[in-house]
Design an enzyme around this catalytic site. Sequence first.
Site, short mmCIF file in Angstrom:
data_model
loop_
_atom_site.label_atom_id
_atom_site.label_comp_id
_atom_site.label_asym_id
_atom_site.label_seq_id
_atom_site.Cartn_x
_atom_site.Cartn_y
_atom_site.Cartn_z
N GLU A 18 48.39 47.64 49.75
CA GLU A 18 48.17 48.62 48.79
C GLU A 18 48.73 47.70 47.46
O GLU A 18 49.80 47.05 47.49
CB GLU A 18 49.02 49.69 48.73
CG GLU A 18 48.71 50.61 47.49
CD GLU A 18 49.72 52.05 47.40
OE1 GLU A 18 49.32 52.46 48.03
OE2 GLU A 18 50.57 51.63 46.58
N TYR A 19 47.78 47.67 46.41
CA TYR A 19 48.16 47.11 45.17
C TYR A 19 47.96 48.21 43.96
O TYR A 19 47.34 48.96 44.08
CB TYR A 19 47.18 45.96 45.19
CG TYR A 19 47.15 44.96 45.84
CD1 TYR A 19 48.01 44.08 45.95
CD2 TYR A 19 45.97 44.76 46.89
CE1 TYR A 19 48.03 42.82 47.09
CE2 TYR A 19 46.08 43.82 47.87
CZ TYR A 19 47.02 42.93 47.73
OH TYR A 19 47.32 41.76 48.93
N PRO A 22 47.96 45.85 37.40
CA PRO A 22 49.02 45.28 36.52
C PRO A 22 48.58 45.71 34.89
O PRO A 22 47.53 45.96 34.69
CB PRO A 22 48.91 43.83 36.60
CG PRO A 22 48.00 43.61 37.82
CD PRO A 22 47.11 44.87 37.99
N GLY A 109 47.66 63.61 42.82
CA GLY A 109 47.96 62.57 41.81
C GLY A 109 49.47 62.79 41.44
O GLY A 109 50.02 63.97 41.39
N ASP A 110 50.26 61.99 40.75
CA ASP A 110 51.48 61.90 40.15
C ASP A 110 51.34 62.82 38.99
O ASP A 110 50.30 62.45 38.41
CB ASP A 110 52.19 60.51 40.07
CG ASP A 110 52.74 59.95 40.94
OD1 ASP A 110 53.32 60.68 42.18
OD2 ASP A 110 52.61 58.78 41.49
P1 FAD Z 1 47.91 67.89 47.53
O1 FAD Z 1 47.65 67.56 48.95
O2 FAD Z 1 46.94 68.62 46.71
O3 FAD Z 1 49.27 68.67 47.38
C1 FAD Z 1 49.93 68.79 46.26
C2 FAD Z 1 51.07 69.87 46.55
O4 FAD Z 1 50.41 71.18 46.52
C3 FAD Z 1 52.01 69.79 47.80
O5 FAD Z 1 53.22 70.18 47.55
C4 FAD Z 1 51.18 70.69 48.84
O6 FAD Z 1 52.04 70.93 49.86
C5 FAD Z 1 50.69 71.61 47.87
N1 FAD Z 1 49.43 72.22 48.25
C6 FAD Z 1 48.48 71.51 48.72
N2 FAD Z 1 47.52 72.39 49.14
C7 FAD Z 1 47.78 73.83 48.77
C8 FAD Z 1 47.33 74.99 48.66
N3 FAD Z 1 45.97 75.30 49.18
N4 FAD Z 1 48.15 76.13 48.17
C9 FAD Z 1 49.27 76.12 47.80
N5 FAD Z 1 49.92 74.70 47.81
C10 FAD Z 1 49.34 73.61 48.12
N6 FAD Z 1 49.50 59.39 43.04
C11 FAD Z 1 48.94 58.64 42.05
O7 FAD Z 1 49.00 59.26 40.75
N7 FAD Z 1 48.12 57.57 42.13
C12 FAD Z 1 47.83 57.23 43.18
O8 FAD Z 1 46.98 56.06 43.58
C13 FAD Z 1 48.61 57.38 44.32
N8 FAD Z 1 48.61 57.03 45.61
C14 FAD Z 1 49.35 57.57 46.65
C15 FAD Z 1 49.07 57.07 47.97
C16 FAD Z 1 49.92 57.48 49.07
C17 FAD Z 1 49.61 57.22 50.32
C18 FAD Z 1 50.84 58.62 48.90
C19 FAD Z 1 51.49 59.27 49.86
C20 FAD Z 1 50.80 59.39 47.65
C21 FAD Z 1 50.18 58.85 46.37
N9 FAD Z 1 50.31 59.24 45.04
C22 FAD Z 1 49.70 58.87 44.22
C23 FAD Z 1 51.02 60.40 44.75
C24 FAD Z 1 50.77 61.66 45.12
O9 FAD Z 1 49.62 61.92 44.46
C25 FAD Z 1 51.76 62.72 44.88
O10 FAD Z 1 52.80 62.66 45.82
C26 FAD Z 1 51.19 64.11 44.59
O11 FAD Z 1 52.42 64.89 44.09
C27 FAD Z 1 50.78 65.00 45.78
O12 FAD Z 1 49.61 64.47 46.13
P2 FAD Z 1 48.66 64.89 47.44
O13 FAD Z 1 47.21 64.33 47.25
O14 FAD Z 1 49.39 64.88 48.59
O15 FAD Z 1 48.22 66.45 46.86
#
Ligand code: FAD
Length: 315
Positions: A18-19, A22, A109-110
């Site tokens: 993963e990258y 920058p 997303g964060d």
């Molecule tokens: P979701 O699966 O949508 O879940 C978000 C939250 O809502 C969780 O707490 C989940 O349990 C809850 N939830 C999901 N569905 C429901 C529902 N139907 N009802 C009620 N609650 C629900 N962030 C970035 O901004 N950019 C990136 O490029 C990025 N890359 C990542 C790569 C990896 C491998 C990982 C593990 C994380 C990455 N993240 C990135 C961080 C990620 O976006 C965050 O951790 C974010 O908080 C959760 O994303 P998710 O896609 O898991 O969200």
Amino acid sequence: TKKLAAAHAEGRPTYSFEYFPPKTAQGVQNLYDRMDRMHSFGPAFIDVTWGAGGRMSHLTTEMVKVAQSAYGLETCMHLTCTDMEKEKIDNGLREAYQAGCTNILALRGDPPREKEKWEQTEGTAFRYARDLIKYIKSKYGSHFDIGVAGYPEGCDEETDADAHIPFLKEKIDAGGTFIVTQMSYDADIFIAWVKKCRDAGIPDSVPIIPGIMPIQTYDSFLRRATWTQCRIPPDWMKALEPVKGDDAAVREVGKGLVADFCRKLLDSGVTMHLHFYTMNLAASTQMVLEELAVTPATNSHDPSIKPLPWRQSLG
Ligand code: FAD
């Protein structure tokens, strides 16, 4: 995932890098040079992160284009929901499609930098990753292989990993075909969590890929582990504490610990693929891969120890 399955059917573990985009033009050039060098390590694919709210997304799409077309690397583009209007999502998907990219990691997303917790704002197209997956499927059918994020140790304020599993399953039911996890250092936790995912109905055909953060410095290791709520096994602290002021020694000790974690996962059969959070740096990832080139025996000079088959592709 078809390519991974073909390699795994031959008993070959695979790995990916993963990258992130920058901040400066010089940084971008340095990264391209590094990606070029790391290409020779033989990753099955690379992926490029998406900034919260689409920050620097032009660079994400450019990097995807360069990696995919100029370097011929199988590429996966991250795409997120937080503060993203439909138009931004459409543009990101179109650029990925035009670049020949066929893999998207669909994420919530964060939260944008200054915010602790994200609430869906007006104009934001989607609230959960699940909704984004459905949208991608509706627009592009099966063109994209869609990956999703998994959390062996919980995420957001919900630290109970079990509570997230039904939502992970929902993402697979919506069209996700592989899972990449948040970083983890405890093999027992990871293996037990994968079993729970399978018991919850996530089929074996959906690879669950561990996210692995090689250790660069003691401080960054602790910071990342704390931020992602990932447990550090006590013997890791015992091994790293005494050398914490010496970055080279930390990397050396760290490579052994991380490689051991990877081996445990491979040996357990829960995964045949390792995903490295490179932090845009080559050395620590390379060291772990080289360490993994030997069987779990400690003496790497023992001629009876054969390199793992995939090591041969590293040259
Ligand atoms: P979701 O699966 O949508 O879940 C978000 C939250 O809502 C969780 O707490 C989940 O349990 C809850 N939830 C999901 N569905 C429901 C529902 N139907 N009802 C009620 N609650 C629900 N962030 C970035 O901004 N950019 C990136 O490029 C990025 N890359 C990542 C790569 C990896 C491998 C990982 C593990 C994380 C990455 N993240 C990135 C961080 C990620 O976006 C965050 O951790 C974010 O908080 C959760 O994303 P998710 O896609 O898991 O969200």
